[in-house]
Design a protein around this motif. Structure first.
Motif, PDB file in Angstrom:
ATOM      1  N   ARG A 111       0.707  -1.280   0.159  1.00  0.00           N
ATOM      2  CA  ARG A 111       0.366   0.089  -0.114  1.00  0.00           C
ATOM      3  C   ARG A 111       1.166   1.418   0.129  1.00  0.00           C
ATOM      4  O   ARG A 111       1.974   1.282   0.653  1.00  0.00           O
ATOM      5  N   TYR A 140      -8.199   3.377  -1.493  1.00  0.00           N
ATOM      6  CA  TYR A 140      -8.416   3.537   0.546  1.00  0.00           C
ATOM      7  C   TYR A 140      -8.229   5.175   1.050  1.00  0.00           C
ATOM      8  O   TYR A 140      -8.074   6.269   0.293  1.00  0.00           O
ATOM      9  N   CYS A 141      -9.679   5.111   1.183  1.00  0.00           N
ATOM     10  CA  CYS A 141      -9.273   6.420   1.863  1.00  0.00           C
ATOM     11  C   CYS A 141      -8.759   6.575   3.461  1.00  0.00           C
ATOM     12  O   CYS A 141      -9.208   5.029   4.429  1.00  0.00           O
ATOM     13  N   ALA A 142      -8.253   7.330   4.641  1.00  0.00           N
ATOM     14  CA  ALA A 142      -7.439   6.900   5.395  1.00  0.00           C
ATOM     15  C   ALA A 142      -7.878   7.949   6.436  1.00  0.00           C
ATOM     16  O   ALA A 142      -7.480   9.194   5.921  1.00  0.00           O
ATOM     17  N   THR A 158       1.700  11.214   3.703  1.00  0.00           N
ATOM     18  CA  THR A 158       1.164   9.422   3.707  1.00  0.00           C
ATOM     19  C   THR A 158       2.089   8.997   3.467  1.00  0.00           C
ATOM     20  O   THR A 158       2.305   7.951   3.299  1.00  0.00           O
ATOM     21  N   TYR A 171      -1.674   6.797  10.478  1.00  0.00           N
ATOM     22  CA  TYR A 171      -3.239   6.744  10.128  1.00  0.00           C
ATOM     23  C   TYR A 171      -4.014   5.325  11.064  1.00  0.00           C
ATOM     24  O   TYR A 171      -3.599   4.510  10.480  1.00  0.00           O
ATOM     25  N   TYR A 184      -7.826   4.759  10.996  1.00  0.00           N
ATOM     26  CA  TYR A 184      -9.588   4.009  10.255  1.00  0.00           C
ATOM     27  C   TYR A 184      -9.152   4.035   8.778  1.00  0.00           C
ATOM     28  O   TYR A 184      -8.855   5.061   8.206  1.00  0.00           O
ATOM     29  N   TRP A 185      -9.592   2.997   8.301  1.00  0.00           N
ATOM     30  CA  TRP A 185      -9.421   2.885   7.072  1.00  0.00           C
ATOM     31  C   TRP A 185     -10.916   2.112   6.679  1.00  0.00           C
ATOM     32  O   TRP A 185     -11.198   2.402   6.925  1.00  0.00           O
TER      33      TRP A 185
END
Length: 127
Positions: A45, A95-97, A108, A114, A116-117
């Motif tokens: 990722r 994905y957003c986080a 990032t 981060y 929560y995903w």
């Protein structure tokens, strides 16, 4: 509880555009850094973009700079990623986080920043 739901993925030809959305709920959305990440099959990722609480500071991976734009609407608790000039190498699950902090100090670069995903939305770019 914190919930992040992505949408807007799909299949496009190279050179096309897509706009991803991430609807957030269960917390004070405006108080946290938010980021977009992606993961292609067989690859780790990687970070794509991040934005501070009120959109003042934005961070982009070099591979997307100038083509992708991250934004947020704190009134709608929604994060966006406008993607233009898409390339086949942009094909991935996106994905957003939620960041752990108000500011996205390291952009990032550290997944650990981060907490929560979302479940992801698939983007496929054909040549």
């Amino acid at each position: 509880q914190v919930r992040l739901v992505e949408s807007g993925g799909g299949s496009v030809q190279a050179g096309g555009s897509l706009r991803l959305s991430c609807a957030a709920s269960g917390y004070t959305y405006s108080s946290y850094c938010m980021g977009w990440f992606r993961q292609a099959p067989g690859k780790e990722r990687e970070g794509v973009a991040a934005v501070d609480t009120y959109g003042g500071n934005k961070f982009y991976a070099g591979s997307v700079k100038g083509r992708f734009t991250i934004s947020r609407d704190n009134a709608k608790n929604t994060l966006y990623l406008q993607m233009t000039s898409l390339k086949p190498e942009d094909t991935a699950m996106y994905y957003c986080a939620r960041g752990r902090y108000t500011l996205c100090g390291r952009g990032t670069s550290q997944l650990f920043d981060y907490d929560y995903w979302g479940q992801g939305t698939q983007v496929t770019v054909s040549s």
